[in-house]
Every structure is written in C-alpha cells, then in structure tokens.
Design a protein around this motif. Structure first.
Motif: not given
Length: 233
Positions: A188-202
């Motif tokens: 769980e220690h590496n930031p996921r780029p898919s989380e970045l996409a989700l957070l920035g989507y809106d």
C-alpha cells in the motif's frame, strides 16, 4: 471523459488512463531510474496498449507535490505541455492526498501519508475518511517527524502511517504514539496513478499559465541564493 494521470513527484513513477466507466490502464514502477527519460515513453506505451491517441484525451491530471523537487517539476511541466498542446483542461492533486487515498479511504481513524525530507523532517498531512471520501484535517506541511508525532498524540484517533519512507521514522512514531500508530502494508506504500485520476476527475480546471508545483519549501539552491542576496544588502 478520458483522463490521463501523471505522477513523477517521488520515487515511484505512475501513469493511468481512466474514464467514467473505470480504469482503462495503469503503469507504475518503483525503481531508481530517471523520470525525465522514462515518463513520455511510458505515456506513449500506455496509450498504445489501450488503443488510444492523444487526441482522445479530455483532461490531464498531475501530482503537484510535495516531493522530489526535480520529480515534481518534470510531471507538472509535461502535464502543462500536454494540456496546452491538446487544448484540454489541467488539474493538480496533492501528492500526499494520492498516497493517503488508497488505504485511507475506509480506515477508521486518521491517515498520515509521508515522504522523507531529510534531517529528520517529513512532508506530511492528516486526512480522514468521511462517507467514503477523504478530507484534509491538517494541511500538507514540512515538519520534524518527532514534532509531528507529538502533535498527533494530542488527538484520540488511531493514525495510519503510509508511504515507502515510513520505515525511516517508524521507531519515533511507535515510541510517541504506542498502539495508536498503525502502519500500512508494503503493498500500500506506493501512490497509485489510478487514485490520482479518480481524485482529479472532477477537480476544477487550473490556469495552465499560472499553475505551479507545490514544493512546500524552496529547493536548496534557491534557498542558498536568497540567503546570499540578503547577506549582500
């Protein structure tokens, strides 16, 4: 809406493609190699593998820091260039928020994502899940890990520490916080780029011309230059 997410802000390099139906593709590495050389080929390869072209993109989302001064600058520069060239919106997301999102969204307590900043210091913030969404409790900041632990001790919640640099400061957190300190698993220690996409989507669109990274502190060279200018006056 097809979004491209770019994270070169720290040791891990991550690229993701996402639309309203889900994650289309994701690329992540965690190795000591030059982001500036690898990021564009990674973007091109992911687009090719997902059978997409740059013209298919509707938004670019980038990790805006804090983190590695050079790494943050690389990601932001590429994201701004792509958004400008393709005439599409640009959004920025805190690198710490990305790190906190995966494991922290459903954690019953607070989440302290962190990156080592040397000399006993860390880049960190405090986040908490509310109705499945992550909200900021303490703003992103640069602080001594010992002082941060003492500050967190005043609250009653358990704290989940997450990030590949946690091990460098784990002993301090255990000594000060005891059983209140919880440590994420290594997966769980590496930031996921898919989380970045989700957070920035809106997230709202940034002005491409004025958008800058959030370094939190000046680069060492800049700090020395400013100090030298003061001494000359």
């Amino acid at each position: 809406m097809n979004v491209l997410a770019i994270d070169t802000s720290n040791y891990a390099l991550g690229i993701a493609l996402m639309n309203e139906d889900g994650v289309i593709g994701e690329y992540i590495t965690n190795m000591k190699k030059n982001h500036s050389i690898r990021v564009m080929p990674a973007i091109e390869k992911l687009l090719f593998d997902c059978e997409m072209k740059p013209a298919d993109l509707d938004k670019v989302i980038v990790a805006k820091g804090p983190g590695s001064y050079t790494g943050v600058r690389i990601g932001v520069t590429i994201a701004k260039t792509l958004a400008w060239t393709l005439s599409i919106p640009l959004a920025g997301v805190s690198s710490l928020e990305i790190l906190a999102a995966g494991a922290g969204r459903y954690f019953n307590g607070c989440v302290s994502p962190l990156f080592d900043a040397r000399r006993g210091q860390i880049y960190t913030g405090l986040y908490q899940s509310q109705n499945g969404k992550l909200v900021s409790r303490e703003k992103d900041q640069l602080v001594l890990s010992k002082n941060w632990a003492e500050q967190l001790k005043e609250g009653g919640e358990k704290i989940l520490f997450i990030g590949s640099d946690v091990k460098l400061h784990q002993e301090i957190f255990e000594q000060v916080l005891g059983e209140k300190a919880i440590f994420a698993e290594i997966t769980e220690h590496n930031p996921r780029p898919s989380e970045l996409a989700l957070l920035g989507y809106d997230k709202p669109e940034e002005d491409i011309h004025t958008f800058v990274p959030n370094y939190i502190r000046l680069a060492e060279a800049e700090a020395k230059w400013i100090e030298a200018q003061k001494e000359m006056k």
